[in-house]
Design an enzyme around this catalytic site. Structure first.
Site, PDB file in Angstrom:
ATOM      1  N   SER A   1     -73.799 -34.214   5.817  1.00 39.04           N
ATOM      2  CA  SER A   1     -73.518 -32.885   6.339  1.00 39.04           C
ATOM      3  C   SER A   1     -73.778 -32.917   7.840  1.00 39.04           C
ATOM      4  O   SER A   1     -74.887 -33.224   8.270  1.00 39.04           O
ATOM      5  CB  SER A   1     -74.424 -31.865   5.636  1.00 39.04           C
ATOM      6  OG  SER A   1     -74.298 -30.599   6.220  1.00 39.04           O
TER       7      SER A   1
ATOM      8  N   GLY B   1     -78.182 -30.180  -0.205  1.00 37.61           N
ATOM      9  CA  GLY B   1     -79.424 -30.630   0.412  1.00 37.61           C
ATOM     10  C   GLY B   1     -80.001 -29.558   1.312  1.00 37.61           C
ATOM     11  O   GLY B   1     -79.294 -28.640   1.737  1.00 37.61           O
TER      12      GLY B   1
ATOM     13  N   LYS C   1     -70.016 -28.517   9.567  1.00 38.61           N
ATOM     14  CA  LYS C   1     -70.392 -27.111   9.653  1.00 38.61           C
ATOM     15  C   LYS C   1     -69.424 -26.419  10.609  1.00 38.61           C
ATOM     16  O   LYS C   1     -69.082 -26.974  11.661  1.00 38.61           O
ATOM     17  CB  LYS C   1     -71.822 -27.003  10.177  1.00 38.61           C
ATOM     18  CG  LYS C   1     -72.859 -27.559   9.210  1.00 38.61           C
ATOM     19  CD  LYS C   1     -73.013 -26.657   8.002  1.00 38.61           C
ATOM     20  CE  LYS C   1     -74.156 -27.134   7.116  1.00 38.61           C
ATOM     21  NZ  LYS C   1     -74.375 -26.241   5.969  1.00 38.61           N
TER      22      LYS C   1
ATOM     23  N   GLU D   1     -66.790 -24.499   1.850  1.00 33.90           N
ATOM     24  CA  GLU D   1     -68.049 -24.024   1.260  1.00 33.90           C
ATOM     25  C   GLU D   1     -68.483 -22.705   1.888  1.00 33.90           C
ATOM     26  O   GLU D   1     -68.532 -22.577   3.116  1.00 33.90           O
ATOM     27  CB  GLU D   1     -69.120 -25.111   1.469  1.00 33.90           C
ATOM     28  CG  GLU D   1     -70.470 -24.793   0.845  1.00 33.90           C
ATOM     29  CD  GLU D   1     -71.469 -25.956   0.992  1.00 33.90           C
ATOM     30  OE1 GLU D   1     -71.041 -27.089   1.269  1.00 33.90           O
ATOM     31  OE2 GLU D   1     -72.664 -25.708   0.833  1.00 33.90           O
TER      32      GLU D   1
ATOM     33  N   LYS E   1     -78.276 -26.446  -5.618  1.00 35.62           N
ATOM     34  CA  LYS E   1     -79.528 -26.842  -4.982  1.00 35.62           C
ATOM     35  C   LYS E   1     -80.621 -26.336  -5.903  1.00 35.62           C
ATOM     36  O   LYS E   1     -80.752 -25.116  -6.079  1.00 35.62           O
ATOM     37  CB  LYS E   1     -79.673 -26.183  -3.604  1.00 35.62           C
ATOM     38  CG  LYS E   1     -78.658 -26.655  -2.569  1.00 35.62           C
ATOM     39  CD  LYS E   1     -78.840 -25.938  -1.240  1.00 35.62           C
ATOM     40  CE  LYS E   1     -77.786 -26.393  -0.257  1.00 35.62           C
ATOM     41  NZ  LYS E   1     -77.802 -25.592   0.992  1.00 35.62           N
TER      42      LYS E   1
ATOM     43  N   ASP F   1     -72.306 -21.898  -2.429  1.00 37.41           N
ATOM     44  CA  ASP F   1     -73.675 -22.401  -2.253  1.00 37.41           C
ATOM     45  C   ASP F   1     -74.615 -21.194  -2.346  1.00 37.41           C
ATOM     46  O   ASP F   1     -75.118 -20.871  -3.431  1.00 37.41           O
ATOM     47  CB  ASP F   1     -73.746 -23.126  -0.886  1.00 37.41           C
ATOM     48  CG  ASP F   1     -75.136 -23.555  -0.455  1.00 37.41           C
ATOM     49  OD1 ASP F   1     -76.117 -23.243  -1.146  1.00 37.41           O
ATOM     50  OD2 ASP F   1     -75.265 -24.211   0.612  1.00 37.41           O
TER      51      ASP F   1
HETATM   52  O1  OSB Z   1     -75.604 -24.971   3.664  1.00 36.02           O
HETATM   53  O2  OSB Z   1     -75.778 -26.832   2.718  1.00 36.02           O
HETATM   54  C1  OSB Z   1     -76.196 -26.023   3.548  1.00 36.02           C
HETATM   55  C2  OSB Z   1     -79.149 -27.523   5.452  1.00 36.02           C
HETATM   56  C3  OSB Z   1     -79.954 -26.420   5.576  1.00 36.02           C
HETATM   57  C4  OSB Z   1     -79.525 -25.209   5.094  1.00 36.02           C
HETATM   58  C5  OSB Z   1     -78.268 -25.112   4.469  1.00 36.02           C
HETATM   59  C6  OSB Z   1     -77.475 -26.225   4.325  1.00 36.02           C
HETATM   60  C7  OSB Z   1     -77.907 -27.444   4.853  1.00 36.02           C
HETATM   61  C8  OSB Z   1     -77.120 -28.654   4.823  1.00 36.02           C
HETATM   62  C9  OSB Z   1     -77.906 -29.954   4.951  1.00 36.02           C
HETATM   63  O3  OSB Z   1     -75.912 -28.687   4.796  1.00 36.02           O
HETATM   64  C10 OSB Z   1     -77.589 -30.945   3.909  1.00 36.02           C
HETATM   65  C11 OSB Z   1     -78.584 -32.086   3.956  1.00 36.02           C
HETATM   66  O4  OSB Z   1     -79.743 -31.896   3.527  1.00 36.02           O
HETATM   67  O5  OSB Z   1     -78.200 -33.150   4.414  1.00 36.02           O
HETATM   68 MG    MG Z   2     -74.017 -24.904   2.270  1.00 32.24          MG
END
Ligand code: OSB
Ligand code: MG
Length: 379
Positions: free
Chosen positions: A137, A293, A165, A216, A265, A241
């Site tokens: 990510s 994650g 992102k 997402e 998650k 998510d």
């Molecule tokens: O939206 O998936 C998300 C990290 C912090 C809060 C939200 C998100 C994320 C990530 C990180 O996308 C994914 C990772 O742990 O590598």
């Molecule tokens: Mg997410």
């Protein structure tokens, strides 16, 4: 099985690079670790994934610490448990929200149960995979060129899914540029973390031309209705998510057609029992899931790896190797990715499958509190 003590420790671990999403930026993780000890003397670890700020969810490390001390630990400690599946309903009864606080303890108990039984956490959860597919990510970047270079490097390293992102103003042109550089790779997706609304449907529809694996959580976390409206206008699958906080919300998503993929998650949904219920529901509906994650340390990662070994986790998770996040992780061995973009599930070790570096954790600890069985403490 009975849990006699739970020790919370806050450690500070700097990310190698700041991680920016539409709702905020993180450079130093304040990580809450749990060390659980059972009446048999079995020790296992878990991690609370609540963030530093209430931008991903309303929970933070500080609210979770309070919730565990005041309400979660007192319900669990000293209680005879036959099965870790008893913990989720015990913590849900007349106790709203605080899923990440509850999950940290619930998942720790699953780990203790696995270690007590002499089997891996993966095996206890019903895992079937010896290796899982790895994704990355990538946070929001200054410009499309920087993003494209990171995407390209990630694809070359073997990642099976590359998530970018996005936010308003850093979306269509960024993805267009990346597509120009990365070609037609099937492994690209975007994550908006709630940054768009109904007025932005036209922008989101423009993403359809880029053949992304999925989009997402474009809309608000509690907005299943508008996600359903949007999904009807798109070829690309929506993945939820933040919206999916329980098996009931997953059911609502399926009935309303709010998306076609779920990011699970375990921290967000209250732990493993709830994660498995969502996994099973989606499997029955032919809907793929993957493990998200939260910038976890090697301890939280161990729990995610175990969960991602279940059969319907058919898409690569946001479970990257330790070195993607940290100069040095707090577990041995560190989590690594093979050149083919997979990660080994430690099925041959009891419990979470990695050793926790307790000396290093103690060095990094800024706050510590132990909760014990009050009755035993008096003796
Ligand atoms: O939206 O998936 C998300 C990290 C912090 C809060 C939200 C998100 C994320 C990530 C990180 O996308 C994914 C990772 O742990 O590598
Ligand atoms: Mg997410």
């Amino acid at each position: 099985m009975r849990i006699d003590t739970i020790t919370l420790r806050e450690i500070h671990l700097p990310l190698r690079e700041p991680f920016r999403i539409s709702s905020g930026v993180t450079d130093m993780r304040r990580i809450c670790l749990l060390e659980l000890v059972s009446s048999d003397g079995v020790v296992e670890w878990s991690e609370c994934v609540a963030g530093e700020e209430p931008n991903y969810s309303y929970e933070t490390i500080d609210t979770a610490w309070l919730a565990i001390r005041e309400w979660v630990a007192p319900r669990i400690i000293g209680k005879g448990l036959k099965d870790p599946r008893e913990v989720y309903p015990l913590l849900e009864a007349d106790f709203r929200g605080h899923s990440m606080a509850k999950a940290a303890v619930e998942m720790g108990i699953w780990a203790v149960a696995a270690r007590t039984a002499g089997i891996s956490l993966s095996t206890l959860l019903g895992g079937v995979r010896k290796e899982i597919e790895v994704g990355i990510s990538i946070g929001i970047q200054q410009n499309p060129e920087t993003l494209a270079a990171i995407v390209q490097k990630s694809l070359q390293e073997g990642y099976r899914k590359v998530k970018m992102k996005i936010e308003p103003g850093k979306d269509i042109e960024f993805v267009r540029y990346v597509r120009g550089v990365a070609g037609s790779s099937p492994h690209l997706m975007v994550d908006a973390n709630n940054a768009y609304g109904e007025a932005d449907f036209e922008t989101l529809q423009k993403l359809d031309q880029f053949n992304l694996m999925m989009i997402e959580q474009p809309l608000a976390c509690d907005d299943l209705v508008r996600h359903a409206k949007l999904q009807k206008t798109l070829r690309t699958a929506l993945c939820l998510d933040e919206s999916i906080t329980s098996v009931e919300r997953a059911q609502d998503m399926i009935e309303l057609g709010s998306g076609r993929i779920v990011n699970i998650k375990p921290g967000r949904v209250g732990g493993f029992t709830s994660s498995i219920a969502i996994h099973d529901l989606c499997a029955r509906h032919g809907m793929p899931v993957w493990c998200g994650g939260m910038l976890e340390s090697g301890v939280g990662r161990a729990h995610n790896v175990a969960l991602a070994s279940l059969p319907n986790f058919t898409l690569p998770g946001d479970i990257s190797p330790s070195e993607r996040y940290w100069e040095r992780d707090i577990v041995q061995p560190e989590w690594t990715m093979k050149p083919d973009g997979t990660m080994r599930v430690p099925v041959d070790k009891a419990g979470i499958g990695v050793d926790v570096d307790i000396d290093r954790i103690k060095n990094l600890t800024v706050r510590e509190e132990t909760f014990r069985n009050r009755w035993r403490a008096r003796m």
